[in-house]
Write a protein that holds these residues in place. Structure first.
Motif, PDB file in Angstrom:
ATOM      1  N   ALA A 243      -0.446  15.696 -27.740  1.00 55.30           N
ATOM      2  CA  ALA A 243      -1.745  15.437 -28.048  1.00 55.30           C
ATOM      3  C   ALA A 243      -2.514  15.562 -26.785  1.00 55.30           C
ATOM      4  N   GLN A 244      -2.207  15.734 -25.512  1.00 52.56           N
ATOM      5  CA  GLN A 244      -2.731  15.629 -24.473  1.00 52.56           C
ATOM      6  C   GLN A 244      -3.143  17.290 -24.044  1.00 52.56           C
ATOM      7  N   GLY A 245      -2.214  18.171 -24.850  1.00 53.50           N
ATOM      8  CA  GLY A 245      -2.426  19.546 -24.606  1.00 53.50           C
ATOM      9  C   GLY A 245      -1.411  19.974 -23.525  1.00 53.50           C
ATOM     10  N   LYS A 246      -0.387  18.991 -23.162  1.00 52.50           N
ATOM     11  CA  LYS A 246       0.645  19.509 -22.301  1.00 52.50           C
ATOM     12  C   LYS A 246       1.596  20.389 -22.909  1.00 52.50           C
ATOM     13  N   PRO A 247       1.904  21.763 -22.551  1.00 49.63           N
ATOM     14  CA  PRO A 247       3.021  22.664 -23.172  1.00 49.63           C
ATOM     15  C   PRO A 247       4.310  22.067 -23.166  1.00 49.63           C
ATOM     16  N   LEU A 248       5.063  22.026 -24.300  1.00 49.49           N
ATOM     17  CA  LEU A 248       6.457  21.528 -24.505  1.00 49.49           C
ATOM     18  C   LEU A 248       7.550  22.600 -24.536  1.00 49.49           C
ATOM     19  N   GLU A 249       8.660  22.110 -24.184  1.00 43.80           N
ATOM     20  CA  GLU A 249       9.752  22.951 -24.166  1.00 43.80           C
ATOM     21  C   GLU A 249      10.191  23.038 -25.591  1.00 43.80           C
ATOM     22  N   ASP A 250      11.214  24.089 -25.775  1.00 44.87           N
ATOM     23  CA  ASP A 250      11.709  24.470 -26.963  1.00 44.87           C
ATOM     24  C   ASP A 250      12.761  23.517 -27.475  1.00 44.87           C
ATOM     25  N   PRO A 251      12.433  22.615 -28.593  1.00 40.46           N
ATOM     26  CA  PRO A 251      13.554  21.742 -28.793  1.00 40.46           C
ATOM     27  C   PRO A 251      14.654  22.023 -29.211  1.00 40.46           C
ATOM     28  N   ARG A 252      14.878  23.174 -29.719  1.00 44.31           N
ATOM     29  CA  ARG A 252      15.970  24.067 -30.471  1.00 44.31           C
ATOM     30  C   ARG A 252      16.747  24.643 -29.788  1.00 44.31           C
ATOM     31  N   GLU A 253      18.170  24.759 -30.101  1.00 46.50           N
ATOM     32  CA  GLU A 253      18.963  25.403 -29.443  1.00 46.50           C
ATOM     33  C   GLU A 253      18.726  26.868 -29.264  1.00 46.50           C
ATOM     34  N   ALA A 254      19.123  27.567 -28.224  1.00 48.96           N
ATOM     35  CA  ALA A 254      19.022  29.189 -28.266  1.00 48.96           C
ATOM     36  C   ALA A 254      19.486  29.653 -29.788  1.00 48.96           C
ATOM     37  N   ARG A 255      18.752  30.541 -30.357  1.00 51.02           N
ATOM     38  CA  ARG A 255      19.013  31.063 -31.478  1.00 51.02           C
ATOM     39  C   ARG A 255      18.830  32.681 -31.383  1.00 51.02           C
TER      40      ARG A 255
END
Length: 493
Positions: A243-255
């Motif tokens: 919500a603050q605009g901070k980029p997030l890491e991919d929550p999924r395993e590598a696919r």
């Protein structure tokens, strides 16, 4: 009798129609290897009533049979498509019948694309791919070049690690048909190192390009810069922000990258109005002959809450799900042997070529990501297993935002899937009626009714087409592009 088996999120029932006097609990007790504990406890009690139940059902069937015959007699003969449910349409005419006649003869193969003898209990609801990160998650991905136009049709392509000729062949053949909509590419940062690719994508009008920084791993889970080669899997960070605009890491395993693309497509489709048409297509093996959007149905009511999907089958004479080692493996790994057994005679529906109104495509893309999450399948090509399962199980059709799904048999729709037909020269199919081969520099792929196929897909599986497109047509398109560049540079002077 009904034979239940369990899937990840729901129960599926396979319906077996038998003569009434042979109804028994045998198949339930065996359950294709799944024994329900309560059945054994009930077995003695059921045996006492089995004979009486069989007699009662038999008598009931005899009494109701005239009514059934009367109702069946009132059914209209099937024609060019078969509606098996309010939200489902199938167009499946035998390949060598070059007619759309509404005769009983044409109806004989219509059943091929009807859903299997199992179905989900709807309606189906698929979560947003961003839901793993919380409800407050916002899209963060932005295009590197170009800007989406909300009110135009669009073609979405994952085209990582290709050279300039691939982009020229795809884009210039599409533009030559009169298509003026958006062309949206996901490319690898490695593409930018290929000569001519970066200026082409940057300067060509109405091309939207996303340059991806993939985190990829080989089979030993060692980091690698490329997504191609063997069993490689990737993560794609910073698709979303909090919500603050901070980029997030991919929550999924590598696919696999083939699975990752559906999440990208979902983010892209959010830029478009509900009833514009979107095509999802492979880049390397697609060539345009006419505009595939010219004949799609247009929805006049912009507030209509649901939309249409078009799927495209592979040649049913050349392959079926059960005959294809790869398709069997993808489905078995994701869903088990029972599902494969139910689908083994079904034609394969290609996951590399799909069209639909944005409101329905958005649901389809959610569903594809959800199937990957639920099954945990990481095989390259497994997305085709998800694609076929979603259709044949009715899981996708049960969504309230999908008004209809039309499956076009090979050579019957806007996209002609040619890959499965490599079992013999293309000129031999349909007595030569699918390829108008005038010379090595003049040929046209046709649908079975003799019309020009708007899109030839998987053309590179056939040597004659591969040479024609790669060596001849791409050369012409490349010359025209550079001539246009030269003229533009001259005019600026």
């Amino acid at each position: 009798g009904t034979e239940p088996f369990l899937s990840n999120q729901f129960t599926i029932y396979i319906i077996n129609f038998r003569l009434p006097c042979f109804i028994s609990m045998t198949s339930l007790e065996q359950g294709q290897g799944l024994v329900l504990p309560s059945l054994k406890k009930m077995q003695d009690e059921r045996n006492q009533f089995r004979i009486r139940q069989c007699l009662m059902v038999g008598v009931s069937a005899l009494l109701l049979w005239p009514v059934v015959l009367l109702l069946v007699g009132r059914r209209q003969p099937l024609g060019g498509h078969f509606s098996s449910a309010p939200s489902l349409q199938v167009r499946s005419i035998p390949q060598r019948r070059l007619t759309d006649s509404k005769s009983n003869q044409a109806a004989s193969a219509v059943h091929l694309f009807t859903p299997a003898t199992f179905t989900v209990v709807g309606p189906s609801v698929f979560p947003k791919p961003s839901a793993l990160l919380g409800e407050d998650t916002l899209p963060h991905l932005q295009p590197s070049y170009g800007q989406h136009r909300a009110d135009v049709d669009a073609v979405f392509v994952f085209a990582a690690e290709y050279g300039l000729n691939t982009y020229i062949c795809f884009v210039e053949s599409l533009r030559s048909t009169g298509f003026t909509g958006d062309i949206v590419f996901a490319v690898s940062i490695l593409d930018m190192k290929e000569k001519g690719v970066e200026p082409y994508l940057r300067n060509s009008p109405n091309i939207i390009t996303y340059i991806l920084e993939l985190s990829c791993f080989n089979a030993e889970m060692e980091a690698t810069s490329s997504s191609k080669g063997g069993m490689r899997v990737c993560q794609l960070h910073h698709l979303y922000a909090d919500a603050q605009g901070k980029p997030l890491e991919d929550p999924r395993e590598a696919r696999t990258i083939a699975t990752t693309r559906y999440e990208l497509y979902w983010l892209w489709c959010l830029h478009y109005e509900p009833h514009v048409w979107i095509m999802l297509l492979d880049a390397r093996d697609s060539y345009f002959q006419t505009n595939p959007f010219d004949t799609v149905p247009r929805e006049p009511n912009p507030s209509k809450p649901n939309g249409i999907l078009h799927f495209f089958g592979e040649n049913a004479d050349a392959t079926r799900i059960g005959k294809s080692v790869k398709n069997r493996k993808w489905l078995t790994t994701a869903y088990g042997d029972v599902v494969v057994a139910a689908l083994e005679e079904k034609p394969t529906i290609c996951s590399g070529s799909t069209m639909g109104e944005k409101v329905a495509i958005e649901v389809y893309l959610r569903a594809m990501v959800a199937e990957s999450d639920e099954t945990g399948t990481k095989l390259m090509g497994a997305d085709q297993g998800f694609h076929n399962y979603l259709y044949y199980s009715n899981k996708l059709a049960n969504s309230i935002n999908v008004r209809s799904i039309t499956v076009f048999d090979q050579g019957r729709g806007a996209i002609n899937n040619l890959g499965a037909m490599r079992t013999q020269p293309l000129e031999e199919w349909g007595n030569g009626r699918i390829l108008d081969h005038r010379s090595n520099t003049s040929m046209t792929v046709l649908n079975w009714d003799g019309s020009v196929s708007p899109v030839m897909h998987q053309f590179d599986r056939h040597q004659v087409l591969s040479k024609y497109v790669y060596k001849y047509q791409t050369g012409l398109l490349r010359e025209a592009y550079f001539a246009k560049l030269a003229n533009g540079a001259t005019s600026k002077r």
